[in-house]
Write a protein that holds these residues in place. Structure first.
Motif, PDB file in Angstrom:
ATOM      1  N   ARG A  32      26.794  35.411  46.945  1.00 52.56           N
ATOM      2  CA  ARG A  32      26.458  35.783  45.470  1.00 52.56           C
ATOM      3  C   ARG A  32      25.266  36.538  44.925  1.00 52.56           C
ATOM      4  N   LEU A  47      30.343  41.500  36.600  1.00 50.11           N
ATOM      5  CA  LEU A  47      31.507  40.290  36.558  1.00 50.11           C
ATOM      6  C   LEU A  47      32.630  40.935  37.476  1.00 50.11           C
ATOM      7  N   SER A  48      33.113  42.195  37.410  1.00 51.62           N
ATOM      8  CA  SER A  48      34.270  42.698  38.059  1.00 51.62           C
ATOM      9  C   SER A  48      33.855  42.811  39.467  1.00 51.62           C
ATOM     10  N   ARG A  50      32.366  40.700  41.485  1.00 50.52           N
ATOM     11  CA  ARG A  50      32.502  39.318  41.924  1.00 50.52           C
ATOM     12  C   ARG A  50      33.771  39.000  42.221  1.00 50.52           C
ATOM     13  N   ARG A  51      35.052  39.724  41.916  1.00 52.59           N
ATOM     14  CA  ARG A  51      36.286  39.372  42.297  1.00 52.59           C
ATOM     15  C   ARG A  51      36.517  39.287  43.714  1.00 52.59           C
ATOM     16  N   HIS A  55      34.556  31.842  45.329  1.00 46.42           N
ATOM     17  CA  HIS A  55      33.796  31.265  44.272  1.00 46.42           C
ATOM     18  C   HIS A  55      33.573  29.902  44.704  1.00 46.42           C
ATOM     19  N   THR A 257      36.462  33.888  33.666  1.00 47.11           N
ATOM     20  CA  THR A 257      35.231  33.827  33.530  1.00 47.11           C
ATOM     21  C   THR A 257      34.345  33.599  34.615  1.00 47.11           C
ATOM     22  N   GLU A 259      33.592  30.651  35.702  1.00 48.82           N
ATOM     23  CA  GLU A 259      32.829  29.313  35.689  1.00 48.82           C
ATOM     24  C   GLU A 259      33.425  28.150  36.207  1.00 48.82           C
TER      25      GLU A 259
END
Length: 294
Positions: A32, A47-48, A50-51, A55, A257, A259
């Protein structure tokens, strides 16, 4: 000059004080660290883009060094370079310039926008504003992909020499809405062994059974049987075993999110229990295999 950040930031191996178990863990998709140059090339927001990440998988498997195994982890993001592909699965439509003749431009993954240098992130979102110089793709292969795999090969070879066998665990996550075709099952885990070609059936079944004993829903090979890494490094007849573990990320992360959920730590502890039990099973398997060979 390379477009990416310092080579020291590309990936790392976390080593135990002493390697006590015949395992190598690999987290190729949890990186990341997004360079400024890459983000400037992208049409996606922070954010997008990172899809496509797995994670926090590197954190979930961070316990393996305490168990006595090394963990190789990418810091570069999967959207930038996917090391779970052949080195040259490249889409000529993405680049200005001529790809080398040995590039695999016709694979299903390339057609789907998910080659070594991906065109899309999850949910079919285009990554780039325009075409890339072909030299950038080739640079990523030379300066990141090849060193990454050289490092992985070294870890596997070292483990195999020391223990007489090695078990590569390729660590991934999957979207929470994944279903097994024909059954409607929404699995918590998928164990991929390339349909029995990359891992001993005993070890594959043990992984499934141990997870089920912990209360998880587990599928095998569907819809994920393992990618290039599992297929390339799994040679069970030679004592080189490889399996892919896919974790349903809705168990531990908010997929909107990105998170961590409050139960992240508890889930990580439960995963550690599985890994500890699986390593004990593999040790017994290794002993029985050695006895049978005498």
């Amino acid at each position: 000059m390379s477009e990416h950040d310092s080579d020291n930031d590309l990936f790392e191996v976390r080593e135990p004080e002493i390697q006590r178990i015949p395992f190598v863990f690999n987290s190729p998709h949890s990186g990341r660290r997004y360079s400024r140059a890459f983000l400037e090339q992208s049409r996606l927001d922070a954010l997008s883009i990172r899809r496509s990440e797995d994670h926090y998988v590197d954190e979930l498997f961070g316990c393996v060094t305490d168990l006595g195994a090394p963990l190789l982890m990418a810091h570069f993001p999967r959207a930038f370079l996917d090391v779970n592909r052949e080195p040259y699965e490249l889409d000529p439509r993405m680049f200005d310039g001529q790809l080398p003749p040995y590039a695999n431009i016709g694979s299903i993954r390339v057609a789907g926008g998910l080659g070594t240098v991906p065109r899309l992130v999850a949910e079919n979102m285009d990554i780039y504003k325009g075409r890339l110089p072909v030299e950038q793709a080739l640079d990523r292969v030379e300066t990141i992909y090849k060193p990454y795999h050289a490092c992985l090969r070294k870890l596997i070879a070292r483990t195999h020499v020391e223990f007489g066998l090695s078990v590569l665990v390729d660590c991934h996550s999957m979207p929470g809405n994944i279903r097994v075709a024909g059954s409607g099952q929404r699995p918590d885990f998928i164990i991929g062994d390339r349909y029995g070609t990359s891992l001993s059936p005993d070890l594959s079944q043990a992984a499934v059974s141990l997870l089920e004993e912990l209360g998880f829903s587990v599928a095998r090979n569907k819809p994920y049987a393992g990618g290039f890494i599992t297929e390339h490094y799994g040679r069970p007849a030679r004592g080189l075993h490889a399996l892919q573990i896919e974790i349903n990320r809705s168990l531990y992360v908010d997929e909107t999110t990105l998170e961590k959920k409050p139960q992240f730590s508890l889930f990580a502890t439960t995963l550690r229990s599985f890994l500890s039990a699986f390593s004990l099973y593999v040790e017994k398997y290794a002993d029985s295999t050695a006895l049978a060979a005498e």
